[in-house]
Design a protein around this motif. Sequence first.
Motif, short mmCIF file in Angstrom:
data_model
loop_
_atom_site.label_atom_id
_atom_site.label_comp_id
_atom_site.label_asym_id
_atom_site.label_seq_id
_atom_site.Cartn_x
_atom_site.Cartn_y
_atom_site.Cartn_z
N ASP A 43 0.71 -1.28 0.02
CA ASP A 43 -0.12 -0.28 0.04
C ASP A 43 0.93 1.24 -0.08
O ASP A 43 0.38 2.22 0.02
CB ASP A 43 -0.93 0.13 1.17
N ARG A 45 2.11 3.38 -2.11
CA ARG A 45 2.42 3.79 -3.81
C ARG A 45 3.11 4.98 -4.00
O ARG A 45 2.87 5.99 -3.32
CB ARG A 45 0.85 3.67 -4.25
N LYS A 329 -2.34 3.97 -11.07
CA LYS A 329 -3.26 2.61 -11.10
C LYS A 329 -3.47 2.00 -12.44
O LYS A 329 -3.78 0.73 -12.23
CB LYS A 329 -4.72 2.89 -10.35
N SER A 333 -2.75 -1.97 -10.73
CA SER A 333 -3.99 -1.38 -9.98
C SER A 333 -4.45 -2.07 -8.44
O SER A 333 -3.43 -2.70 -8.02
CB SER A 333 -5.33 -2.21 -10.71
N ASP A 334 -5.46 -1.58 -7.73
CA ASP A 334 -5.36 -1.87 -6.59
C ASP A 334 -5.86 -3.44 -6.42
O ASP A 334 -5.37 -3.82 -5.24
CB ASP A 334 -6.70 -0.98 -6.08
N LYS A 335 -6.36 -3.96 -7.59
CA LYS A 335 -6.55 -5.36 -7.22
C LYS A 335 -5.31 -6.21 -7.76
O LYS A 335 -5.20 -7.37 -6.57
CB LYS A 335 -7.26 -5.89 -8.82
N GLN A 338 -3.57 -5.81 -3.94
CA GLN A 338 -4.32 -6.88 -3.16
C GLN A 338 -3.80 -8.23 -3.37
O GLN A 338 -3.59 -9.02 -2.23
CB GLN A 338 -5.91 -6.75 -3.32
#
Length: 345
Positions: A43, A45, A329, A333-335, A338
């Motif tokens: 996280d 970034r 992103k 990406s956030d995906k 994760q």
Amino acid sequence: MTSSTPSTQRRRTRAAAVTLLAAVAVAGLGATSASAATGVKFDQRTGGATRVETAVESSKALYPNGGSDDVVLVNLSRTVDGLSASYLAGLKSAPILYTDTDAAPPATRDEIKRLGAKRVWLVGGTSVISKDQETAIAGDYTVKRFGGDDRYATAAAVATAGEFAPERVYITSGTSLADAVTVGPQAWANGTPILLTEAGRVPDATKGALDQLGVSYRTVVGGKAVVSDDTYKALGANSRLAGDDRQSTAVAVAEDSVATANFTYAGAALVGGANVNAVDALSASALAGYYGVPILYTWTPDDIGAPTANYLKKHAVDITGPGFIFGGKSAVSDKAAQQATDAAQ
């Protein structure tokens, strides 16, 4: 007064930073390695809308309060000419920023001022960073250029710029950007030059630099498709870091960096694996090198891919952070972030 070289001093500073960061993570999450790993998140970034802005954000993360006397500039669209810039930036403990051929973007100029820089180092010949731009910069800063007629000569000029003989040299394909930038953090942190070669022959500039450096520990980065067996032999190489694709090659570099370059499994830097995003890894090399964490590639912006996932799972018990992401992103990406977090747990 000690006799330590700048690269040795950098390694000690980085090791202290990593140890402190890991200790804080363990203290906050529990005493065991397993419980420490449970809280890891990708996280942190460091990214912007463009590669220029991502480089600026990386510089701010490395020097949040300014205070860097040196800055290294690389052409934002001719990045292959700057593949060796990580080594030079490491010699100066400097960030890498992007410029255009004739003038630096406003974000880059503002960051140089914020840093309080005194010296600007240009990587690339005058067709890559113009003489007019060099003259303009020289009005406010001390400027020195490392450049040649092509990317191979530029890399050779940078590789032979150090005041101390290196212990090792990386040799990568002059056309495979993604493979070359994976060793950027190691080059920055350990004073390891990066030279470039063609797939089927060794350029004269590279031969000359190898002779001048006189280093016997020569590591090729990339598979046989980008550096053939015959070229490997002609280089006098004695190790190769490679996989079936850029992700697997990055994993091979990561494993080697922990084994031989004083890096750590505690953290990792995630970068978009597409060619257009891989340039973020170059500007990331200073921050990743400072913390001693390797670069890993995603497969797509939304999928970290099997090699990266397997590396994170394999070393999950050791991963306490940081979990860096370099790029916006649209690159990672956030995906995908994760997925990396899940794999590391």
